[in-house]
Design an enzyme around this catalytic site. Structure first.
Site, PDB file in Angstrom:
ATOM      1  N   LYS A   1      -4.092   9.446  15.036  1.00  0.00           N
ATOM      2  CA  LYS A   1      -2.729   9.451  15.571  1.00  0.00           C
ATOM      3  C   LYS A   1      -2.706  10.329  16.812  1.00  0.00           C
ATOM      4  O   LYS A   1      -3.580  11.182  16.992  1.00  0.00           O
ATOM      5  CB  LYS A   1      -1.752   9.983  14.522  1.00  0.00           C
ATOM      6  CG  LYS A   1      -1.635   9.057  13.319  1.00  0.00           C
ATOM      7  CD  LYS A   1      -0.246   9.094  12.712  1.00  0.00           C
ATOM      8  CE  LYS A   1      -0.143   8.212  11.487  1.00  0.00           C
ATOM      9  NZ  LYS A   1       0.161   6.812  11.789  1.00  0.00           N
TER      10      LYS A   1
ATOM     11  N   HIS B   1      -6.964  -0.426   5.998  1.00  0.00           N
ATOM     12  CA  HIS B   1      -7.042  -1.283   7.191  1.00  0.00           C
ATOM     13  C   HIS B   1      -8.452  -1.335   7.813  1.00  0.00           C
ATOM     14  O   HIS B   1      -8.991  -2.412   8.065  1.00  0.00           O
ATOM     15  CB  HIS B   1      -6.054  -0.810   8.254  1.00  0.00           C
ATOM     16  CG  HIS B   1      -4.636  -0.675   7.764  1.00  0.00           C
ATOM     17  ND1 HIS B   1      -4.080  -1.556   6.861  1.00  0.00           N
ATOM     18  CD2 HIS B   1      -3.659   0.223   8.041  1.00  0.00           C
ATOM     19  CE1 HIS B   1      -2.831  -1.193   6.615  1.00  0.00           C
ATOM     20  NE2 HIS B   1      -2.547  -0.128   7.307  1.00  0.00           N
TER      21      HIS B   1
ATOM     22  N   LYS C   1       0.852  -1.184   0.000  1.00  0.00           N
ATOM     23  CA  LYS C   1       0.000   0.000   0.000  1.00  0.00           C
ATOM     24  C   LYS C   1       0.886   1.232   0.000  1.00  0.00           C
ATOM     25  O   LYS C   1       2.036   1.107   0.392  1.00  0.00           O
ATOM     26  CB  LYS C   1      -0.963  -0.028   1.174  1.00  0.00           C
ATOM     27  CG  LYS C   1      -0.356   0.414   2.520  1.00  0.00           C
ATOM     28  CD  LYS C   1      -1.402   0.561   3.569  1.00  0.00           C
ATOM     29  CE  LYS C   1      -1.668   1.979   3.972  1.00  0.00           C
ATOM     30  NZ  LYS C   1      -0.682   2.596   4.862  1.00  0.00           N
TER      31      LYS C   1
ATOM     32  N   GLU D   1      -3.600   5.219  17.562  1.00  0.00           N
ATOM     33  CA  GLU D   1      -2.143   5.115  17.716  1.00  0.00           C
ATOM     34  C   GLU D   1      -1.660   6.259  18.588  1.00  0.00           C
ATOM     35  O   GLU D   1      -2.232   7.351  18.549  1.00  0.00           O
ATOM     36  CB  GLU D   1      -1.459   5.259  16.358  1.00  0.00           C
ATOM     37  CG  GLU D   1      -1.813   4.192  15.364  1.00  0.00           C
ATOM     38  CD  GLU D   1      -1.036   4.405  14.070  1.00  0.00           C
ATOM     39  OE1 GLU D   1       0.070   3.870  13.955  1.00  0.00           O
ATOM     40  OE2 GLU D   1      -1.532   5.133  13.205  1.00  0.00           O
TER      41      GLU D   1
HETATM   42  C1  BG6 Z   1       0.495   1.701   8.244  1.00  0.00           C
HETATM   43  C2  BG6 Z   1       0.299   3.197   8.223  1.00  0.00           C
HETATM   44  O1  BG6 Z   1      -0.135   1.106   7.142  1.00  0.00           O
HETATM   45  O2  BG6 Z   1      -0.052   1.173   9.436  1.00  0.00           O
HETATM   46  C3  BG6 Z   1       0.939   3.858   9.447  1.00  0.00           C
HETATM   47  O3  BG6 Z   1       0.893   3.737   7.042  1.00  0.00           O
HETATM   48  C4  BG6 Z   1       0.430   3.190  10.711  1.00  0.00           C
HETATM   49  O4  BG6 Z   1       0.670   5.244   9.482  1.00  0.00           O
HETATM   50  C5  BG6 Z   1       0.561   1.666  10.618  1.00  0.00           C
HETATM   51  O5  BG6 Z   1       1.209   3.681  11.790  1.00  0.00           O
HETATM   52  C6  BG6 Z   1      -0.111   0.998  11.801  1.00  0.00           C
HETATM   53  O6  BG6 Z   1       0.152  -0.383  11.749  1.00  0.00           O
HETATM   54  P1  BG6 Z   1       0.155  -1.272  13.068  1.00  0.00           P
HETATM   55  O7  BG6 Z   1       0.417  -2.664  12.578  1.00  0.00           O
HETATM   56  O8  BG6 Z   1       1.242  -0.714  13.952  1.00  0.00           O
HETATM   57  O9  BG6 Z   1      -1.195  -1.101  13.676  1.00  0.00           O
END
Ligand code: BG6
Length: 483
Positions: free
Chosen positions: A338, A242, A150, A218
């Site tokens: 975020k 996602h 992606k 996050e």
């Molecule tokens: C990525 C995004 O696809 O997924 C990021 O580009 C994000 O911005 C990340 O921090 C989060 O992934 P995970 O697995 O840490 O939840």
């Protein structure tokens, strides 16, 4: 025992961040755990001129930062790792690459099974796809598979263009579009949870479910990725891929089998049934300065590389409806941001209230809806919140959690990339995104991309702009409190 055939695994962007942080550690772990065929080789390509030995040293140093055992790192680097400079990626460079692939296959007795992994910035995808096709590297005497990271386009038109280009050189059965959320064990467990537990599946519909909330929060800010992030925002970076994948898995009908095609078919149907998103059901936010765990955080506009006055959203919450027999009228709330108080991926299912508020008559005004909270990360597991009578008098109800935590039962949960890379090598497309699925999900968000609502501020360390509170369905202590 290795579960995959011998493969030549070629990474474009082999010296980049994704390769160093995710792909090479995952391949090294697969090798160490015996999941790579003993003859499988890895060829990284990049712009710079590096010898195999130089590259091995760089990778060994990066892998030493992980918890991989030193012997596993040494064996992986010495026995399996190679490097090829790709220059400017011209026609000759791809011919040279083809020769290098053949010479490695001859040296290691490999049957021309090839994986090409595009782990570079999206603007580099088209020249590499053209280069592979032009040099005849889109097929081989074994099999050839293309893995695309992606972001897959930035809107419907660019996603279509990219699919079109890919399909000029590769068949859809050769293409593996990655959404790393699909590789997470707990995301796969969603299907087991629903489809292997008749009790759950029988309640998984508009008669029993009042609303569903999917949260991916996050604590991280944009870090050093402002250049990419400011052009994307939460919608392109997290929601279109996602969160939409999670929504599809939660809302899909029972597939006719556990095969890739049957599951994809049902997931696409969910996207096709999504009602147009109403602007008043969307809140966009951008973090300002604040505190997380006692640490001061700067606001988004003060992050390095973010343009002055940027209107990019770092938070998005919205209410959506799936117009299907199963879900008609049930709101689905998606939220992602975020710089939130904690990292968490969670699906909260709020069941309908009991038909008669029986205990209210006894003075218990407590909300009695059962809530199922599935936590996908961290502290993977689920909790069903149910009411019990508090012993003694006066007559009182209390909501108690009935919980399961993966860590109490299982040692380690494998990393998403490990699962996905193994699936690519064994030819299982179940956990990958089909061309139609990508296009459908861009279509759903097109109106929002074309006329995004105003962006609202929220302090780092809070759960988004106050305007988003009206989009929450589960009492905050449940969805903020984890499984
Ligand atoms: C990525 C995004 O696809 O997924 C990021 O580009 C994000 O911005 C990340 O921090 C989060 O992934 P995970 O697995 O840490 O939840």
């Amino acid at each position: 025992m290795s579960t995959t055939a011998p493969v030549l695994f070629c990474i474009f962007g082999g010296t980049g961040d994704l390769s160093r942080r995710k792909l090479l550690p995952a391949l090294c772990r697969l090798a160490d755990e015996g999941h790579l065929h003993p003859r499988t080789q890895v060829l990284a390509t990049g712009r710079g001129e590096l010898s195999d030995d130089d590259f091995r040293r760089v990778v060994a140093a990066a892998l030493a930062q992980t918890d991989l055992p030193p012997e596993a790192i040494a064996a992986f680097c010495d026995d399996r790792l190679h490097y090829q400079a790709l220059g400017q990626g011209g026609v000759n460079d791809f011919q040279v690459l083809g020769e290098r692939l053949e010479s490695l296959e001859n040296a290691h007795d490999l049957p021309s099974n090839r994986v090409f992994y595009l782990a570079m910035p999206p603007e580099a995808f088209p020249p590499v796809i053209e280069g592979l096709g032009g040099a005849g590297l889109n097929q081989s005497s074994g099999w050839t598979r293309l893995v695309v990271e992606k972001p897959f386009g930035r809107d419907l038109a660019s996603a279509r263009q990219l699919n079109h280009l890919i399909h000029r050189h590769f068949k859809e059965q050769q293409v593996y579009r990655i959404d790393h959320y699909l590789g997470k064990e707990t995301v796969q467990n969603l299907l087991v949870f629903r489809l292997s537990n008749a009790l759950i599946e029988s309640a998984w519909n508009r008669d029993r479910v009042g609303s569903i909330q999917i949260t991916v929060s996050e604590t991280l800010g944009v870090g050093s990725r402002a250049g990419y992030y400011d052009r994307s925002g939460a919608l392109r970076d997290m929601v279109q891929n996602h969160l939409t994948q999670l929504l599809s898995l939660v809302a899909m009908e029972v597939p006719s089998s556990f095969e890739a095609e049957a599951i994809r078919f049902e997931k696409i149907k969910v996207l096709r049934n999504l009602a147009p998103i109403q602007c008043e059901h969307v809140v966009r936010g951008q973090y300002t300065a604040g505190e997380i765990d006692g640490q001061s955080m700067v606001g988004y506009l003060d992050e390095e590389g973010v343009p002055d006055g940027s209107q990019t959203e770092t938070f998005l919450a919205m209410r959506m409806y799936v117009d299907s027999w199963r879900w008609q009228g049930v709101p689905f709330y998606l939220r992602s941001g975020k710089r939130m108080p904690r990292k968490m991926t969670q699906i909260a299912v709020r069941f309908r209230d009991a038909p008669v508020s029986f205990f209210e008559k006894l003075g218990c005004s407590h909300d009695t809806a059962d809530v199922l909270v599935i936590t996908l990360q961290p502290d993977e597991g689920f909790t069903l919140h149910l009411d019990i009578k508090v012993p003694g008098t006066p007559f009182r109800l209390e909501r108690i959690p009935l919980s399961f935590h993966y860590q109490d039962r299982f040692a380690a949960v494998p990393e998403a990339y490990q699962t996905l890379l193994e699936d690519v090598m064994s030819g299982d497309q179940t956990l990958f995104v089909h061309a139609d699925e990508v296009e459908e999900s861009w279509r759903v968000y097109s109106p929002l991309l074309e006329s995004p609502p105003q962006v609202r501020p929220y302090a780092a360390g809070t759960w988004g702009p106050p305007e988003a509170d009206r989009l929450a369905i589960v009492e905050t202590e449940l969805w903020q409190g984890g499984a």
